[in-house]
Design a protein around this motif. Structure first.
Motif, short mmCIF file in Angstrom:
data_model
loop_
_atom_site.label_atom_id
_atom_site.label_comp_id
_atom_site.label_asym_id
_atom_site.label_seq_id
_atom_site.Cartn_x
_atom_site.Cartn_y
_atom_site.Cartn_z
N ILE A 101 0.83 -1.21 0.00
CA ILE A 101 0.00 0.00 0.00
C ILE A 101 0.86 1.26 0.00
O ILE A 101 0.54 2.25 -0.67
CB ILE A 101 -0.96 0.00 1.21
CG1 ILE A 101 -1.92 -1.20 1.12
CG2 ILE A 101 -1.74 1.30 1.27
CD1 ILE A 101 -2.81 -1.36 2.34
N SER A 102 1.97 1.23 0.72
CA SER A 102 2.78 2.43 0.85
C SER A 102 3.38 2.89 -0.47
O SER A 102 3.80 4.04 -0.60
CB SER A 102 3.91 2.18 1.87
OG SER A 102 4.77 1.14 1.41
N GLN A 103 3.42 1.98 -1.46
CA GLN A 103 4.01 2.33 -2.75
C GLN A 103 2.98 2.84 -3.75
O GLN A 103 3.31 3.09 -4.91
CB GLN A 103 4.72 1.09 -3.33
CG GLN A 103 5.87 0.57 -2.48
CD GLN A 103 6.97 1.60 -2.35
OE1 GLN A 103 7.35 2.25 -3.31
NE2 GLN A 103 7.48 1.76 -1.13
N LEU A 104 1.73 2.99 -3.31
CA LEU A 104 0.65 3.40 -4.22
C LEU A 104 0.02 4.70 -3.75
O LEU A 104 -0.13 4.93 -2.55
CB LEU A 104 -0.42 2.30 -4.29
CG LEU A 104 0.05 0.95 -4.85
CD1 LEU A 104 -0.96 -0.14 -4.50
CD2 LEU A 104 0.26 1.02 -6.35
N LYS A 105 -0.37 5.53 -4.69
CA LYS A 105 -1.07 6.77 -4.35
C LYS A 105 -1.91 7.20 -5.55
O LYS A 105 -1.63 6.85 -6.71
CB LYS A 105 -0.08 7.87 -3.98
CG LYS A 105 0.92 8.22 -5.08
CD LYS A 105 1.91 9.26 -4.59
CE LYS A 105 2.94 9.57 -5.69
NZ LYS A 105 3.95 10.55 -5.25
N GLU A 106 -2.98 7.91 -5.28
CA GLU A 106 -3.86 8.37 -6.35
C GLU A 106 -3.11 9.35 -7.25
O GLU A 106 -2.32 10.17 -6.79
CB GLU A 106 -5.11 9.03 -5.76
CG GLU A 106 -6.02 8.06 -5.04
CD GLU A 106 -7.33 8.69 -4.58
OE1 GLU A 106 -7.63 9.80 -5.04
OE2 GLU A 106 -8.02 8.07 -3.75
#
Length: 596
Positions: free
Chosen positions: A263-268
């Protein structure tokens, strides 16, 4: 006398010269022949013999086929170029079984600082529109003929007979005659018609003609593809009732599942590259548009949505896709491997997965793994897999069934390469100790379950027999109906009766049984039904051997089914009635096993 001496001398000289010129060559030829003979002898020792009609027969010496009596022929050693624990499947078989693979780990076989996500294409819900009826009435004409049809904004979708509009038009004509004296009433009536989506020109036409219209049109408000017909000609629809659902596929969504550690490697707003098996050499750029704020506690994943431009209409809803996500420098994640529980086959002593060994061909290898912790429906793998391995995550038991049929190593056959000799063709062959060895599948052990569960599984078997008999009789419609009954009996099996390992094993088998049964129930093509029956039988044999039922059953084998790869099925008695060929080859096959 002198003359004879001369003759003898000439003869002796000839013998000496002959030895000098030809004796050594003959010895060399003799030595060469000896070496050649040794090579031929070695080849003969390694040569296996098979039957052209029954390729599963493998014997170390020539003779007759124990099934059909034909002369055996030399087998081509390693003709498929595959290792003993590798299995090759056809593209058609993979599509029928819905076999899906996932690349595990963070790095897909390269040194790039990337991670892989697997998902599938969905229609963009933001671009979906429902075309509804604005008034109550009967559909006289529906201009949408099929799902998938393209429609344009402003296109005539349907015409409706609307009794309520007939009365409203009468009110308009009456109010129009009094519009000078009662302008408010006249305006209210016109506004009422506008609420039913009648345009100014339509209202003016009714007023100027003085005639009441009974049929009214409904026009498309958006352009797109019809994804669902929700009404038919002749249907009586209420006001606001949907008629068709239209999806604009100019943009589509790719839905992925990301584990907690990802999750920490993903962003909108993040850019990602997406690939699909349909276009292996083409990459699509997508933008992460949504990350679910709630974690799925069972799978320990969050849903990640990316939006893709689909102007060329290449991406179809339902396609499986893989996303490559560039990670931040210096933030390469923990290399722990995790796989879905559907990828793992558990035998009680071993945990197995199938990996795709060739990215360009459907070749799979069975591999034993060591399981770590389990979070929901996800296992961590402590040993046996590495970053970049492509693991079968759906249809694992189908791949294993294909391995069984081809004599490869499998969950039930730990040695692989099992061949059938003349003695093994018949039930109850005698081993060296004189004991009957009928376990052709070599299952590791039977799990202890309650008698009530066995009764429920016995009901599943009885319904399976109904499907089998329908296929034997070449009756596709009865097979379809019987499959529906089988599906219901599988759904009635109470998993709460099982504990721990038995519960896990049944959950995996149940999914495969339901998929195969549903496929048979949804087609009237007997050829396709028989293809799905191969997988259904393999999984049910597994279940019956693992849990047991309240009667003795027999495992039958037809070497010519499944494109001459062979296929198994279950029966109540020893008489062969072949479901894969029916009346064409009713008695083709033999009993290979009995399950007490």
């Amino acid at each position: 006398m002198k003359k004879y001496i001369i003759y003898i001398a000439i003869l002796a000289a000839g013998l000496i010269l002959g030895y000098v010129f030809f004796g050594k060559s003959a010895e060399e030829n003799s030595n060469t022949k000896d070496v050649s003979d040794m090579s031929d002898s070695t080849n003969e020792q390694n040569q296996m013999w098979t039957c052209s009609m029954h390729p599963q027969i493998m014997q170390p010496e020539p003779g007759d086929c124990p099934i059909c009596g034909m002369d055996l022929i030399p087998a081509e050693t390693g003709a498929d170029g595959l290792a003993m624990n590798e299995i090759k499947m056809t593209e058609n078989a993979m599509a029928l079984a819905n076999i899906q693979t996932t690349i595990v780990g963070n790095v897909s076989g390269t040194d790039e600082n990337t991670m892989q996500l697997s998902g599938k294409i969905m229609a963009n819900e933001e671009a979906n529109a429902v075309q509804a009826s604005y008034f109550e009435g009967r559909i006289e004409k529906l201009n949408v003929n099929f799902t998938g049809e393209e429609v344009r904004k402003g296109q005539l979708l349907a015409t409706i007979y609307a009794p309520t509009l007939v009365a409203a038009q009468q009110e308009l004509l009456t109010a129009a005659s009094m519009k000078e004296s009662q302008p408010a009433l006249y305006k209210a009536v016109r506004n009422k018609l506008k609420l039913w989506k009648l345009s100014e020109s339509q209202i003016n036409q009714i007023e100027s003609s003085g005639k009441v219209r009974e049929i009214f049109p409904i026009y498309a408000t958006v352009s797109g593809t019809v994804s669902q017909k929700m009404a038919e000609e002749g249907d009586y629809v209420k006001q606001g009732q949907p008629i068709v659902k239209v999806s604009d596929l100019a943009t589509v969504w790719a839905m992925f599942d990301a584990y907690e550690r990802q999750i920490s490697q993903l962003k909108e707003g993040q850019k990602i590259n997406v690939t699909t098996n349909a276009y292996p050499n083409k990459e699509f750029e997508a933008t992460v548009s949504f990350i679910d704020p709630v974690l799925n506690t069972k799978s320990r994943t969050v849903s990640v949505r990316a939006t893709l431009n689909n102007k060329e209409d290449l991406l179809k809803p339902g396609m499986f896709v893989t996303a490559k996500v560039q990670m931040s420098k210096g933030n390469k994640m923990d290399s722990q491997i995790t796989v879905p529980a559907t990828a793992v086959m558990w035998t009680g002593e071993r945990s197995l997965v199938y990996i795709k060994t060739n990215p360009n061909e459907p070749v799979f290898e069975m591999r034993e793994v060591t399981l770590g912790t389990k979070n929901g429906d996800v296992y961590s793998i402590t040993e046996g897999l590495k970053n970049g391995d492509e693991v079968v995550t759906n249809g694992t038991f189908t791949v294993d069934a294909a391995a069984q049929l081809q004599g490869k190593k499998s969950m039930m056959n730990t040695q692989g390469g099992k061949t059938m000799t003349g003695h093994e063709v018949h039930l109850g062959m005698e081993n060296a100790n004189g004991n009957s060895t009928t376990d052709h599948f070599q299952m590791t052990k039977r799990l202890e379950v309650s008698s009530k569960f066995k009764e429920q599984l016995n009901t599943v078997f009885e319904n399976y027999v109904s499907v089998d008999k329908a296929l034997v009789n070449d009756d596709a419609e009865t097979a379809k109906k019987s499959a529906n009954g089988l599906q219901k009996s599988i759904e009635k099996v109470d998993m709460k009766l099982l504990k721990d390992d038995a519960h896990k094993h049944w959950m995996t088998l149940e999914k495969e049984l339901k998929a195969s049964t549903s496929a048979i129930a949804n087609t009237s093509d007997i050829k396709k039904q028989r293809e799905h029956f191969i997988h259904l039988s393999a999984h049910l044999i597994n279940a019956v051997k693992t849990f047991g039922i309240n009667q003795k059953v027999y495992v039958d084998f037809c070497p010519m089914a499944n494109n001459n790869l062979g296929a198994y099925w279950l029966s109540k008695d020893m008489d062969i009635r072949n479901p894969y060929f029916g009346s064409d080859m009713l008695n083709c096959g033999s009993v290979t096993d009995e399950i007490e």
